[in-house]
Design a protein around this motif. Sequence first.
Motif, mmCIF file in Angstrom:
data_model
loop_
_atom_site.group_PDB
_atom_site.id
_atom_site.type_symbol
_atom_site.label_atom_id
_atom_site.label_comp_id
_atom_site.label_asym_id
_atom_site.label_seq_id
_atom_site.Cartn_x
_atom_site.Cartn_y
_atom_site.Cartn_z
ATOM 1 N N PRO A 125 0.803 -1.231 0.000
ATOM 2 C CA PRO A 125 0.000 0.000 0.000
ATOM 3 C C PRO A 125 0.834 1.279 0.000
ATOM 4 N N GLU A 126 2.101 1.165 0.363
ATOM 5 C CA GLU A 126 3.028 2.293 0.272
ATOM 6 C C GLU A 126 4.172 1.867 -0.644
ATOM 7 N N PRO A 127 3.908 1.787 -1.938
ATOM 8 C CA PRO A 127 4.854 1.162 -2.868
ATOM 9 C C PRO A 127 6.136 1.964 -3.060
ATOM 10 N N GLU A 128 7.231 1.239 -3.020
ATOM 11 C CA GLU A 128 8.511 1.826 -3.390
ATOM 12 C C GLU A 128 8.638 1.814 -4.913
ATOM 13 N N ARG A 129 9.549 2.609 -5.406
ATOM 14 C CA ARG A 129 9.777 2.663 -6.844
ATOM 15 C C ARG A 129 10.328 1.320 -7.338
ATOM 16 N N VAL A 130 9.762 0.834 -8.416
ATOM 17 C CA VAL A 130 10.266 -0.396 -9.031
ATOM 18 C C VAL A 130 11.439 -0.018 -9.937
#
Length: 345
Positions: free
Chosen positions: A64-69
């Motif tokens: 839900p708090e996605p880091e950059r891929v």
Amino acid sequence: MSRHVLVARQDSVGDVLLAGPAVRAVAAGAGRVTLLCGPRGREAARLLPGVDEVVVAHAGWIDPEPERVTRARVDVLVDRLTDLEIDQALILTSFHQSPLPLALLLRMAGVPAIAAVSVDYPGSLLDVRHRVDEDVHEVERGLSVAATLGYRLPEGDDGRLAVLRDPRAGPPEPEGPYVVVHPGASVPARAWAPERHAALVEALVAEGRRVVVTGGTAERPLTARVAGGRAGVADLGGRVDLAGLAEVLAGAGVVVVGNTGPAHLAAAVGTPVVSLFAPVVPAVRWRPWGVRHVLLGDQGAACAGSRARVCPVAGHPCLDEVPVGDVLAAVATLAPLRLSQEVGR
């Protein structure tokens, strides 16, 4: 029996715990089981029976708090998965999540057989594109995915949640009988108001019950407010990890908690649950599994099915209109007050 099977569940504590029966089904027929989880599910993953190894990787398409891929992170994960020499993979997701990004990475790692539920057309990314009724519990959903590759619970396994127990993990206190009140939740939309929790604790103490208030390290101000420094109330906020919390919950007569991870941990140790369930996700999919429970909260409220993290309705009526008396009654239903407690009041 020599197959190495990867089971993926890349979100939070409760979701990983709900994957436990599917993991056990796989473990009954595979030679080795690796569980791929996200950082939020790490502690839960290490408590699941049947898991030989845990691999932790943040999923930018799940968290839900996605880091950059980034390519660098993807390369690291693909290399790690390649080194595992996986024969089959089960990707467990909820109805609003896609298994396809991970399926692509597993293909890049050379995994020859992959199964998942997918609404979207998977092309060659999945060998088994499973279809399932969306109004089934997450436990049943996971078991149905495992069954597509021939994995079923062994005889004698009732399919309930389970965790590996370590009595040394819990604190020396409290001694039973007691009621656990867990006021925190993974998101604000799933939490009953702090003042209502505090009023509940006061009412439980007035009945002659001992109360334990639990919460994570970041929830210490909340647990202190709810416990209120009252005699007969132990504040364990920030004092136990997940394994320790399992022991605390196991010793309780009943747990009062929202639809959040500790509700499923309570179910995993067989403790009845008074579930203050916000309908932002459907109770039919995430209610406490395999234990006696009482579900409270307006399941037909305007926020139902919204997956909201912050309540979109003024006043948070789905939960905050639940009277303290209703919670007390539910506690009494699941854990009647012992005569000795009544006499000692």
